[in-house]
Scaffold this motif. Structure first.
Motif, PDB file in Angstrom:
ATOM      1  N   VAL A   1       0.928  -1.311   0.176  1.00 36.70           N
ATOM      2  CA  VAL A   1      -0.041   0.158  -0.518  1.00 36.70           C
ATOM      3  C   VAL A   1       0.842   1.136  -0.122  1.00 36.70           C
ATOM      4  O   VAL A   1       1.350   1.351   0.812  1.00 36.70           O
ATOM      5  N   PHE A   2       0.778   1.700  -1.236  1.00 33.98           N
ATOM      6  CA  PHE A   2       1.956   2.922  -1.058  1.00 33.98           C
ATOM      7  C   PHE A   2       0.783   3.737  -0.865  1.00 33.98           C
ATOM      8  O   PHE A   2      -0.361   4.673  -1.267  1.00 33.98           O
ATOM      9  N   HIS A   3       1.674   5.354   0.330  1.00 30.35           N
ATOM     10  CA  HIS A   3       0.450   5.997   0.324  1.00 30.35           C
ATOM     11  C   HIS A   3       0.532   7.517  -0.935  1.00 30.35           C
ATOM     12  O   HIS A   3       2.073   7.697  -0.933  1.00 30.35           O
ATOM     13  N   ALA A   4      -0.838   8.428  -0.176  1.00 35.95           N
ATOM     14  CA  ALA A   4      -0.189   9.225  -1.372  1.00 35.95           C
ATOM     15  C   ALA A   4      -0.833  10.707  -0.497  1.00 35.95           C
ATOM     16  O   ALA A   4       0.136  11.528   0.554  1.00 35.95           O
ATOM     17  N   GLY A   5      -1.617  11.330  -0.677  1.00 34.12           N
ATOM     18  CA  GLY A   5      -2.319  12.459   0.778  1.00 34.12           C
ATOM     19  C   GLY A   5      -3.063  11.299   2.185  1.00 34.12           C
ATOM     20  O   GLY A   5      -4.609  11.298   2.064  1.00 34.12           O
TER      21      GLY A   5
END
Ligand code: AMP
Ligand code: GLY
Length: 428
Positions: free
Chosen positions: A366-370
């Protein structure tokens, strides 16, 4: 998804500064930190998922340069805005290594009209277009064309400055909306039909090393409906890019662009991104160039990267990519499903607590963004919040695994498309 490269015992460890705060930067930092020679991989300003976040904004070139010097970092720039503002020029003047184009080379993205003219000068295939500084003239031109037309704002718009219009009335309304909202120049472009693909190469000014092709999902809604966004999901490989098509894109698009920029005194170092449309009968057109990695394409591409990324970005900065072997790609498919907050790309809630994010990955990442952290809690902090990415033996399996993981994550206004990869599965 761990990269298990052989350690190169003697070489010194390399620190890296990744500039940006999105899913793209999280994915780059994740893969870079798996290099056998990686020292500390910092991310500025980073997000709730990045390790070693540094509280310096992506627009603060002076602050970033001071940090990179002090910590002996190679800097890799994620987003377009600092590149267009000249961060590469600033670092070069200070003798600091950086992967990313100068402001002059970044015009290939930052000005759509310059980019289109550049393509024409160098014989790179692209849709016919005209640019206008006057709304009335643009509207009159849309009427003369009569049929479907694409209206584009000239300048950076984070993937949201483009509207595909069915006819002249819609085009005129869109021109007036953009120009009324402060856009100084618009382009009207012939509408192309076909399958889109993103093709990104790492460049050092002379040599372009192609990366695996990918496919973005630009519209906000299922079935490619709703407004254009920065991207709602990606898969790699791209459904319509076989080896022959990849060769053609490299030869007909990437190489002429790199040579053209060099010939015009703006050699391109960094990730050169061609968004292409593959039409009937093998027609190939460039929709746009970007001067950076794609987001969320990067997340899918990084999941398949089976090589020492640090060695490649070091070679890009040093101008020695010509000495590197081709990149190695995991033969599996990767799918990234973007989880956004309802309303994106328009207004949306932030500050909502995300549940289910910490549990065991089981082959997905799971790549985080906002996102941002508040003690043990992870809160939403932007429109695109997470990029759930998984590998699978087929595209169907990769997509299934990504959605299974995405389904265990929740917050009140969570929203995602339910058809990422569906067109690719149908085409297989
Ligand atoms: P751009 O930022 O120029 O890539 O445009 C964003 C999206 O709009 C593209 O990914 C396409 O889906 C669509 N688009 C842009 N230009 C055209 C065109 N000439 N014909 C059809 N669709 C287009
Ligand atoms: N996902 C499209 C872009 O990064 O421009």
């Amino acid at each position: 998804m761990e990269y298990m490269g052989a350690p190169q015992a003697a070489a010194p460890l390399g620190n890296v500064l990744v500039v940006g705060s999105g899913g793209r930067e999280h994915a780059l930092a994740w893969r870079l930190s798996q290099s056998p020679r990686a020292g500390t991989v910092h991310v500025a300003p980073g997000n709730g998922g990045t390790e070693n976040s540094v509280p310096i904004g992506a627009g603060d070139a002076e602050g970033l340069a001071a940090f990179a010097r002090e910590n002996e970092c190679l800097t890799v720039v994620g987003p377009e805005a600092p590149l267009a503002a000249g961060i590469a020029d600033r670092f070069a003047a200070a003798g600091l290594p950086l992967v990313g184009p100068t402001a002059a080379a970044a015009r290939i993205e930052s000005s759509k009209s310059w980019s289109k003219e550049f393509m024409q000068r160098h014989g790179i295939p692209t849709a016919r277009h005209e640019s206008f500084d006057d709304a009335g003239e643009a509207a009159a031109h849309a009427r003369r064309l009569g049929g479907p037309v694409v209206v584009k704002a000239d300048g950076l718009a984070a993937g949201k400055g483009v509207t595909v219009c069915g006819g002249p009335d819609e085009a005129e309304a869109e021109v007036r909306r953009m120009m009324g909202g402060g856009v100084g120049r618009v382009l009207l472009e012939e509408r192309l039909e076909g399958a889109e693909a993103s093709f990104i190469a790492l460049c050092d000014g002379e040599t372009a090393v192609p990366m695996a092709a990918s496919q973005d999902h630009k519209r906000a809604g299922d079935g490619d409906t709703g407004p254009n966004t920065g991207g709602m999901g990606a898969c790699s490989p791209a459904p319509h890019v076989d080896e022959g098509m990849a060769r053609r894109i490299q030869d007909e698009v990437i190489e002429p662009a790199l040579a053209g920029l060099r010939a015009e005194g703006a050699p391109f170092c960094g990730f050169l991104y061609a968004g292409v449309m593959i039409g009937a009968g093998g027609r190939l057109d460039v929709l746009e160039f970007n001067a950076r990695m794609g987001d969320p394409e990067c997340q899918a591409i990084m999941a398949r990267a089976d090589f020492d990324l640090l060695a490649y970005v070091e070679a890009a900065a040093a101008g020695t990519l010509g000495e590197m072997a081709p990149m190695r790609w995991d033969a599996r498919h990767a799918a990234c499903v973007v989880l956004a907050s309802r309303g994106y790309p328009g207004s949306h809630a932030t500050g909502e607590e995300i549940a289910g994010i910490g549990e065991d990955g089981g082959g997905s990442v799971v790549f985080h963004a906002g996102t941002r952290r508040e003690g043990p809690r992870v809160l939403t902090a932007g429109g695109r919040v997470l990029g759930v990415t998984a590998l699978g033996g087929t595209l169907r399996e990769a997509v299934g695994a990504a959605y299974a993981r995405a389904g265990r994550i929740s917050w009140p206004s969570k929203y995602c498309r339910s058809d990422i990869g569906r067109a690719g599965i149908a085409a297989a």
